[in-house]
Design a protein around this motif. Sequence first.
Motif, PDB file in Angstrom:
ATOM      1  N   MET A 153      14.859  12.043   8.182  1.00  0.00           N
ATOM      2  CA  MET A 153      16.570  11.557   7.450  1.00  0.00           C
ATOM      3  C   MET A 153      16.529  10.850   5.869  1.00  0.00           C
ATOM      4  O   MET A 153      16.846  10.409   5.800  1.00  0.00           O
ATOM      5  CB  MET A 153      16.319  10.013   8.581  1.00  0.00           C
ATOM      6  CG  MET A 153      16.450  10.211   9.798  1.00  0.00           C
ATOM      7  SD  MET A 153      18.548  11.311  10.524  1.00  0.00           S
ATOM      8  CE  MET A 153      18.048  11.646  11.858  1.00  0.00           C
ATOM      9  N   GLY A 154      16.421  12.178   5.207  1.00  0.00           N
ATOM     10  CA  GLY A 154      15.743  11.942   4.146  1.00  0.00           C
ATOM     11  C   GLY A 154      15.434  10.842   3.771  1.00  0.00           C
ATOM     12  O   GLY A 154      15.834   9.784   2.414  1.00  0.00           O
ATOM     13  N   CYS A 155      13.831  10.853   3.834  1.00  0.00           N
ATOM     14  CA  CYS A 155      12.386   9.075   3.184  1.00  0.00           C
ATOM     15  C   CYS A 155      12.598  10.053   1.998  1.00  0.00           C
ATOM     16  O   CYS A 155      12.053  10.867   1.525  1.00  0.00           O
ATOM     17  CB  CYS A 155      11.899   9.084   4.612  1.00  0.00           C
ATOM     18  SG  CYS A 155      10.321   8.242   4.079  1.00  0.00           S
ATOM     19  N   SER A 156      12.299   8.971   1.168  1.00  0.00           N
ATOM     20  CA  SER A 156      12.051   8.655   0.235  1.00  0.00           C
ATOM     21  C   SER A 156      10.380   8.921  -0.245  1.00  0.00           C
ATOM     22  O   SER A 156       9.576   8.899   0.573  1.00  0.00           O
ATOM     23  CB  SER A 156      12.379   7.758  -1.124  1.00  0.00           C
ATOM     24  OG  SER A 156      12.461   6.481  -0.594  1.00  0.00           O
ATOM     25  N   PRO A 157       9.585   9.524  -1.329  1.00  0.00           N
ATOM     26  CA  PRO A 157       8.717   9.884  -2.019  1.00  0.00           C
ATOM     27  C   PRO A 157       7.918   8.423  -1.713  1.00  0.00           C
ATOM     28  O   PRO A 157       8.771   7.189  -2.458  1.00  0.00           O
ATOM     29  CB  PRO A 157       8.618  10.441  -2.951  1.00  0.00           C
ATOM     30  CG  PRO A 157      10.064  10.743  -3.235  1.00  0.00           C
ATOM     31  CD  PRO A 157      10.827  10.077  -2.706  1.00  0.00           C
ATOM     32  N   HIS A 158       6.947   8.219  -0.944  1.00  0.00           N
ATOM     33  CA  HIS A 158       6.497   6.426  -0.792  1.00  0.00           C
ATOM     34  C   HIS A 158       4.762   6.331  -1.440  1.00  0.00           C
ATOM     35  O   HIS A 158       3.496   7.257  -0.758  1.00  0.00           O
ATOM     36  CB  HIS A 158       6.934   5.385  -0.225  1.00  0.00           C
ATOM     37  CG  HIS A 158       7.027   6.399   1.569  1.00  0.00           C
ATOM     38  ND1 HIS A 158       7.690   7.763   1.940  1.00  0.00           N
ATOM     39  CD2 HIS A 158       6.083   5.973   1.502  1.00  0.00           C
ATOM     40  CE1 HIS A 158       6.955   7.658   3.300  1.00  0.00           C
ATOM     41  NE2 HIS A 158       5.972   6.821   3.359  1.00  0.00           N
ATOM     42  N   ALA A 159       4.310   5.562  -1.931  1.00  0.00           N
ATOM     43  CA  ALA A 159       3.092   5.351  -1.678  1.00  0.00           C
ATOM     44  C   ALA A 159       2.489   3.401  -0.797  1.00  0.00           C
ATOM     45  O   ALA A 159       3.433   2.855  -1.213  1.00  0.00           O
ATOM     46  CB  ALA A 159       2.330   5.605  -2.957  1.00  0.00           C
ATOM     47  N   GLY A 160       1.616   3.496  -0.997  1.00  0.00           N
ATOM     48  CA  GLY A 160       1.321   1.982  -0.797  1.00  0.00           C
ATOM     49  C   GLY A 160       0.255   1.171  -0.643  1.00  0.00           C
ATOM     50  O   GLY A 160      -0.883   2.965  -1.042  1.00  0.00           O
ATOM     51  N   LEU A 161      -0.187   0.199  -0.169  1.00  0.00           N
ATOM     52  CA  LEU A 161      -1.350  -0.008  -0.100  1.00  0.00           C
ATOM     53  C   LEU A 161      -1.994  -1.194   0.873  1.00  0.00           C
ATOM     54  O   LEU A 161      -0.794  -1.457   0.983  1.00  0.00           O
ATOM     55  CB  LEU A 161      -2.402  -0.118  -1.733  1.00  0.00           C
ATOM     56  CG  LEU A 161      -2.920  -1.526  -1.488  1.00  0.00           C
ATOM     57  CD1 LEU A 161      -4.127  -0.226  -2.632  1.00  0.00           C
ATOM     58  CD2 LEU A 161      -2.693  -2.559  -1.806  1.00  0.00           C
ATOM     59  N   ALA A 162      -2.704  -2.100   1.524  1.00  0.00           N
ATOM     60  CA  ALA A 162      -2.924  -2.767   2.157  1.00  0.00           C
ATOM     61  C   ALA A 162      -4.228  -3.829   1.630  1.00  0.00           C
ATOM     62  O   ALA A 162      -5.331  -2.870   1.680  1.00  0.00           O
ATOM     63  CB  ALA A 162      -3.199  -2.676   3.547  1.00  0.00           C
TER      64      ALA A 162
END
Length: 679
Positions: A616-625
Amino acid sequence: MRPPRITRLIKYPVHARPLVTRRYLSKLPSREATLAKFVFPSATHCVRDIRDETTEAVTLHGHLHKKPRVQAKRTFAELRDVNGDTIQILLSPESTSSKFFSLIEKSGPEDSVSVTGHIKKKQAKIGAKGVEFEVVVSHLQTLNSAGVEAARLDKLKHASPADIPAKYRYLQLRTPFYQNALKTRSKVANLIRNTLIEKHNFTEIETPLLFKSTPEGAREFLVPTRSPSRLYALPQSPQQYKQILMSSGFSRYFQLAKCFRDEDLRADRQPEFTQVDLEMSFVNTRDQVTAVVDDIIQKVWKETSSFGMYQLGSDGHLHEILKGESDSVPFTKLTYMEALARFGIDKPDLRSNLQFVDISEFFEPGKNPKEFPVVEACVLKNAFKNTEPFKIPHSLTDSASYSKRKPVVIKISSVEDAEKWFEKFCEKGLMIPKSGFTAAKLLQKLGLGPGDVLAFSTRAELPYENPTPLGKFRQLAIEEFPGKWNRPIAKSDGTFVDDYKKSEIFVGLWVVDFPLFSPVELDAEPNAEFPVYSTGDLLATHHPFTMAKSEDYEMLESSPLKVRGEHYDLVINGVEVGGGSRRIHDPELQQYVFENILKIKNHEALFGHLLKALLMGCSPHAGLALGFDRLCAMLIGSQSIRDVIAFPKNQSGSDPVVDSPTDVPDATLREYHLQKAVK
Ligand code: ASP
């Protein structure tokens, strides 16, 4: 009336102090005695507010810190307030009535009390620093007695609070060590929240704890429901929900998330723990995430730790990240391959200067040269004085110290050893000199001399042994020789210091470019010398949602084991404090990874929700914990995450305070369609 003379030390007769287990009460407890515990004066001061003598009465609340000392003329007790500060309280015959004396006679350590009186300077002891005060009591009220058990346990509190049995965790927590630990934890949580929300524009969002069962690495905790065969799973991390949030228009999410993993608890792990979990959208480089994390970590260190945070400079020395600076400094980044080649592990402790020398140009391994072609050595320079007897510490050579393979470890006692150490290993066929080999060049490369210890081993080009045999040797040598081979700290005046206490130095590092997939290690034959891997079955090194490095994209099809991932781990002093990645936001690629590489047959049932959200058009993303418990333990200088968790589970996974987990009645089990296994 003169107060009675109390000359003996108080013992705690059972009748005078409440027991923990009470008998069945058939009557309402007496009104006067009970309600007296609920009506008491408000505190006017804490101990740290007291800076002078007073004529007016002040009121302090707290616990009796020690057993009162009852003497003929005066009786002393010590009050510990909510900050953990203590002050002497004095009951003198002139100022107190016999009622107070009898009260104090019955009281014991850890009673909850309210004390009113005026403040007086204490008689200075010889050599005492500064003025000390005491409270001359005019009113003392016991708000709740602590009981016989607390009195018995009191000496443990003064020795080491951790010696108080874990079922009395609340008594442990009353001690200054744990008060500081949990207050630091709260302060760190607050700092992280403020930094993320105010400075970096993150939104705190809670995600469900009742999740569904999906394979994410560890074993899950399942939660049965009253519908037959329908179970929730507790989340191992909010990974999938946070990725779905990236499809929900929240561009920067975080939470202090409770996570649950049913894992082996021996290595100071907890089945439930807390992560600082974050995710950012429209991220086109990992540095956008690592910069936010550099900022949080350095801010937290500056504001809550008395110890310095350092990073590895390009000169190979440590450089302090200065407290006064408002901007954070990017921690150095090291690739997985560099970390393994130099230190033999993906989470190197950079406080040590020990690193490896590749001697593959001189030798080919005698055994398994195809799979394990690299020959590498580690020199413990001046480990001993060659004029004195020396035995290599057992831990460095003992097979039990190594999970499988161990390196060869030898001492170099003479110039001849330094020049010819390899001869016997070549004779035995362990190593084969390569053409053009010269002993002089090898000696020069290793810089060996009498008094050194040399270890050598082989490894795979791309090692899955982590630590490698030599990496484990390095860790053991660091423990065995504390204070040796410290990496120098470069000072601003151009000088260097290397005789520091390791526990006071923290070095941050990013390890990046991990292999995206790892092969499954096969059960080895009983005496197998080398690990054997299945090349068919692949596991995601991090998790299945991590993106490949674009340079390696084509190899996803041709040789997935060679693909490096957009994965980054934060390492502090050899401990992995956090990890994250850029994610796959393209649904087709994600599906390809599930189906063709990880061969997850029912991926639609397991991860269909995520694929739909990506569609559904999810944007490029990145993360961390970040491991919040581990971070807090480091900040208080503790090795154990249990120290910063109010009610930790023990090593068998139970909470000794409430005695969980427990059995439940059969009728309840039936409601949940469960039945006990027949033994
Ligand atoms: N969910 C991951 C973990 O718990 C962290 C991340 O990739 O953000 O390790």
